[in-house]
Design a protein around this motif. Structure first.
Motif: not given
Length: 410
Positions: A3-5, A7-8, A10-11
């Motif tokens: 999930p962290i990757r 999110l990155f 998306i950013l």
């Protein structure tokens, strides 16, 4: 994919979208400023929209009030040759043209006495140069200069006498050519023949369609308007063919680029999950930069090269950057799929902006096909496994087994 990757990624997509917004705004500003600065120059150098008005013919009634009485030509035969010759200034193409006008009218005295008749022509545009200008009544060509954009000549006619009136000139115009009847309530025996050197023609709203049309032996049309006896005749007009302006097209392509990148990243994520290719957010950042290079290069190449050539060079450059990078990072098979996706979403979608009215349907069809492919290839995908954290759990220490104490030595 954690999930962290995700999110990155998306950013990164949001950051690239902001960069495209800045570039698109700069292009729009450059185009607007250039148009405001150059429009006046273009008008001075290459002409303005031309409106040729039907001639005014009148006589002064022999009464105390000297009332002006309007009359209409018995016949009017007009020939106009329109040669489209667009000119480019900065990021904008201007639809300039050359008009060769040749009209002959027949004027008749409808009264029972000899009268002095006046014929006046209003020039079709102000501040425009008219070459090979000639205005003659019968065999006499006028030497007068125009006054307030109008030139007037007179002739004396006996009852029932007729005289030919001829007007010819060559001039440059912009955007549209119009032959207007203004407040003339009724026109008779008007024949206007228009010849063009362009295939695509547009009759503006509020003007009459031609009564007949024929393809010319060369490129272009021969159009004919015939008014035998018409009350309330509309104007006859022709819009010059549309020219693709690189500035507005580049702006629209740039503002749309984030949607293309969204589709492209969606395909990469799915294919990477299926083929178990691990791409770091830094990889996606560099891929976004490679896609951004397409619009950035295109935005400045159009100042120097034709718009189609600029588009091709920019697209090929971006494809080489992105495909070459993925080949080195994830292998040839993955790079081939990515190249196909980039060509579809970044190149073909952008190319649709060159065709008015096709962009929306192209995007819609592309989005539906993308959705169908993603649904088909991920129907059996366990997304829980895809987004499961891959961070290794710390191993617990083995239990300590107590040992018997060593026997005492006596």
């Amino acid at each position: 994919m954690t999930p962290i990757r995700f999110l990155f990624i998306i950013l990164i997509l949001a950051g690239a979208s902001f960069a495209w917004f800045i570039l698109g705004s700069a292009l729009s500003y450059r185009t607007q400023v250039a148009d405001e600065q150059l429009s006046e120059t273009v008008g001075e150098n290459w002409g303005l929209p031309m409106v040729q008005r039907h001639p005014e013919a009148f006589f002064l009634a022999p009464t105390a009030a000297r009332t002006r009485r309007q009359i209409q030509p018995e016949t009017s035969r007009i020939e106009i040759n329109l040669q489209s010759d667009p000119k480019k200034k900065g990021l904008i193409w201007y639809r300039t043209y050359t008009a060769d006008f040749d009209a002959e009218y027949t004027l008749s005295n409808p009264t029972p006495i000899t009268q002095t008749f006046y014929v006046a022509f209003t020039f079709p545009a102000d501040g425009v140069r008219f070459d090979q200008f000639s205005f003659s009544i019968g065999d006499e060509e006028t030497k007068k200069a125009p006054v307030k954009g109008k030139i007037t000549e007179s002739v004396i006619l006996a009852p029932g006498e007729t005289v030919p009136v001829r007007l010819t000139y060559t001039a440059a115009g912009l955007d549209r050519w119009t032959y207007a009847f203004d407040e003339t309530e009724r026109v008779q025996n008007v024949d206007l023949i228009m010849r063009t050197n362009f295939d695509e023609f547009d009759i503006p709203a509020g003007s009459e369609s031609p009564t007949s049309r024929n393809r010319s032996a060369t490129d272009g049309w021969t159009l004919t308007w015939n008014y035998s006896n018409v009350i309330g005749a509309n104007a006859i007009a022709m819009e010059m063919p549309a020219v693709t302006n690189p500035g507005p097209v580049a702006s629209r392509i740039t503002f749309f680029a984030p949607v293309s990148l969204l589709f492209f990243f969606a395909v990469l994520l799915v294919v990477a999950a299926i083929q178990k290719v691990s791409l770091h957010p830094m990889n996606y950042f560099l891929l976004a930069a490679g896609c951004f290079a397409f619009q950035l290069l295109f935005a400045y190449l159009v100042d120097l090269l034709p718009v189609t050539l600029s588009f091709a060079i920019s697209a090929i450059t971006s494809l080489i950057l992105v495909s070459g990078y993925l080949w080195a990072a994830a292998g040839l098979r993955f790079a081939r799929i990515a190249a196909l996706a980039q060509f579809a979403y970044m190149v073909l979608f952008s190319y649709s902006f060159f065709f008015d009215g096709l962009t929306g349907i192209t995007i819609t069809i592309g989005a539906i096909i993308t959705l169908a492919l993603l649904m088909a290839f991920t129907a059996r995908t366990n997304w829980g496994e895809v987004f499961r954290s891959t961070t290794p759990k710390p191993k617990s220490s083995p239990p300590v087994i107590p040992t018997d104490p060593a026997p005492e030595v006596s």
